[in-house]
Enzyme design. Sequence first.
Site, PDB file in Angstrom:
ATOM      1  CE1 TYR A 122      33.491  30.968  25.808  1.00 48.08           C
ATOM      2  CE2 TYR A 122      35.254  32.588  25.873  1.00 48.08           C
ATOM      3  CZ  TYR A 122      33.912  32.279  25.914  1.00 48.08           C
ATOM      4  OH  TYR A 122      32.988  33.272  26.051  1.00 48.08           O
TER       5      TYR A 122
HETATM    6  C1  COA Z   1      34.380  32.504  32.710  1.00 46.10           C
HETATM    7  C2  COA Z   1      33.060  32.492  33.481  1.00 46.10           C
HETATM    8  C3  COA Z   1      31.929  32.760  32.493  1.00 46.10           C
HETATM    9  C4  COA Z   1      32.848  31.113  34.132  1.00 46.10           C
HETATM   10  O1  COA Z   1      31.597  31.112  34.810  1.00 46.10           O
HETATM   11  P1  COA Z   1      31.301  30.178  36.086  1.00 46.10           P
HETATM   12  O2  COA Z   1      29.823  30.215  36.298  1.00 46.10           O
HETATM   13  O3  COA Z   1      32.154  30.533  37.218  1.00 46.10           O
HETATM   14  O4  COA Z   1      31.775  28.758  35.541  1.00 46.10           O
HETATM   15  P2  COA Z   1      31.028  27.336  35.775  1.00 46.10           P
HETATM   16  O5  COA Z   1      30.734  27.156  37.222  1.00 46.10           O
HETATM   17  O6  COA Z   1      29.883  27.212  34.831  1.00 46.10           O
HETATM   18  O7  COA Z   1      32.173  26.330  35.309  1.00 46.10           O
HETATM   19  C5  COA Z   1      31.890  25.273  34.418  1.00 46.10           C
HETATM   20  C6  COA Z   1      33.141  24.466  34.208  1.00 46.10           C
HETATM   21  O8  COA Z   1      34.150  25.342  33.656  1.00 46.10           O
HETATM   22  C7  COA Z   1      35.305  25.335  34.493  1.00 46.10           C
HETATM   23  N1  COA Z   1      35.843  26.685  34.527  1.00 46.10           N
HETATM   24  C8  COA Z   1      35.268  27.809  34.992  1.00 46.10           C
HETATM   25  N2  COA Z   1      36.078  28.880  34.824  1.00 46.10           N
HETATM   26  C9  COA Z   1      37.206  28.386  34.235  1.00 46.10           C
HETATM   27  C10 COA Z   1      38.429  28.987  33.819  1.00 46.10           C
HETATM   28  N3  COA Z   1      38.659  30.290  33.934  1.00 46.10           N
HETATM   29  N4  COA Z   1      39.359  28.178  33.272  1.00 46.10           N
HETATM   30  C11 COA Z   1      39.165  26.849  33.116  1.00 46.10           C
HETATM   31  N5  COA Z   1      38.021  26.241  33.498  1.00 46.10           N
HETATM   32  C12 COA Z   1      37.062  26.995  34.047  1.00 46.10           C
HETATM   33  C13 COA Z   1      34.806  24.889  35.852  1.00 46.10           C
HETATM   34  O9  COA Z   1      35.852  24.304  36.598  1.00 46.10           O
HETATM   35  C14 COA Z   1      33.727  23.888  35.489  1.00 46.10           C
HETATM   36  O10 COA Z   1      34.345  22.674  35.127  1.00 46.10           O
HETATM   37  P3  COA Z   1      33.612  21.239  35.302  1.00 46.10           P
HETATM   38  O11 COA Z   1      32.310  21.326  34.545  1.00 46.10           O
HETATM   39  O12 COA Z   1      34.575  20.284  34.691  1.00 46.10           O
HETATM   40  O13 COA Z   1      33.407  21.070  36.757  1.00 46.10           O
HETATM   41  C15 COA Z   1      33.065  33.538  34.615  1.00 46.10           C
HETATM   42  O14 COA Z   1      34.163  33.302  35.436  1.00 46.10           O
HETATM   43  C16 COA Z   1      33.087  34.983  34.136  1.00 46.10           C
HETATM   44  O15 COA Z   1      32.045  35.567  33.849  1.00 46.10           O
HETATM   45  N6  COA Z   1      34.282  35.574  34.098  1.00 46.10           N
HETATM   46  C17 COA Z   1      34.451  36.967  33.747  1.00 46.10           C
HETATM   47  C18 COA Z   1      34.103  37.257  32.314  1.00 46.10           C
HETATM   48  C19 COA Z   1      34.817  36.417  31.311  1.00 46.10           C
HETATM   49  O16 COA Z   1      36.000  36.127  31.442  1.00 46.10           O
HETATM   50  N7  COA Z   1      34.081  35.996  30.258  1.00 46.10           N
HETATM   51  C20 COA Z   1      34.553  35.076  29.232  1.00 46.10           C
HETATM   52  C21 COA Z   1      34.965  35.607  27.944  1.00 46.10           C
HETATM   53  S1  COA Z   1      34.556  37.210  27.414  1.00 46.10           S
END
Ligand code: COA
Length: 169
Positions: A142
Amino acid sequence: MEDRYRSEPLNRHHDRASFSCGVEVLDRYFQHQAGQDQRRGLAALYVLIDATTGALVGYHTLSTFSVFPKSLPAELTARLPRYETLPAILVGRLAVDRRYRGQGLGQLLLLDALARCLAISHDIGALVVVVEAKDDAARAFYEHHGFLPFADHEHRLYMPIATIAKLGL
Ligand SMILES: CC(C)(COP(=O)(O)OP(=O)(O)OC[C@H]1O[C@@H](n2cnc3c(N)ncnc32)[C@H](O)[C@@H]1OP(=O)(O)O)[C@@H](O)C(=O)NCCC(=O)NCCS
């Protein structure tokens, strides 16, 4: 890429049973509680669907929320009336299935949530969007997207609706 995916309200035809984001509380919630929360008016559930395969890629939840003015920085609240609480929209949960990670779909899901919040704010009024980060990785996700931490809540972050309005969603 956006054309390939669509978001829609959760319904009973969506396959929730096989969803796995790797965070057990988020998987369990989606599989066992989400439908009930939606029926009871506790949260609106939205899913991201891959239109080419029909696969359920991720989900997020939206609810009304309120925040205490003292939780927010003075520059955001100084010119506001001294209301006891300020209106907000909560993105309580957001998760992408492990099979679809790292393809920009978490970002797409977040932008979908923010676009919906912006649209809703025209109807009911909201100062900020609040997100609940379940752990440090979620918090980093976030923050990467411009959310700012609450001073008094380690895993709760916010983004002003005025900021979202400038994103051109
Ligand atoms: C967090 C989550 C939603 C990210 O989804 P994802 O599809 O892997 O992420 P994306 O590919 O869309 O990433 C988009 C951008 O965010 C960044 N990003 C992704 N995860 C990140 C993290 N944990 N920390 C920092 N940046 C992150 C990516 O590097 C990318 O950056 P860029 O646009 O500058 O290249 C996923 O890992 C998830 O579902 N995690 C488990 C549940 C969770 O933690 N939910 C969140 C809060 S309840």
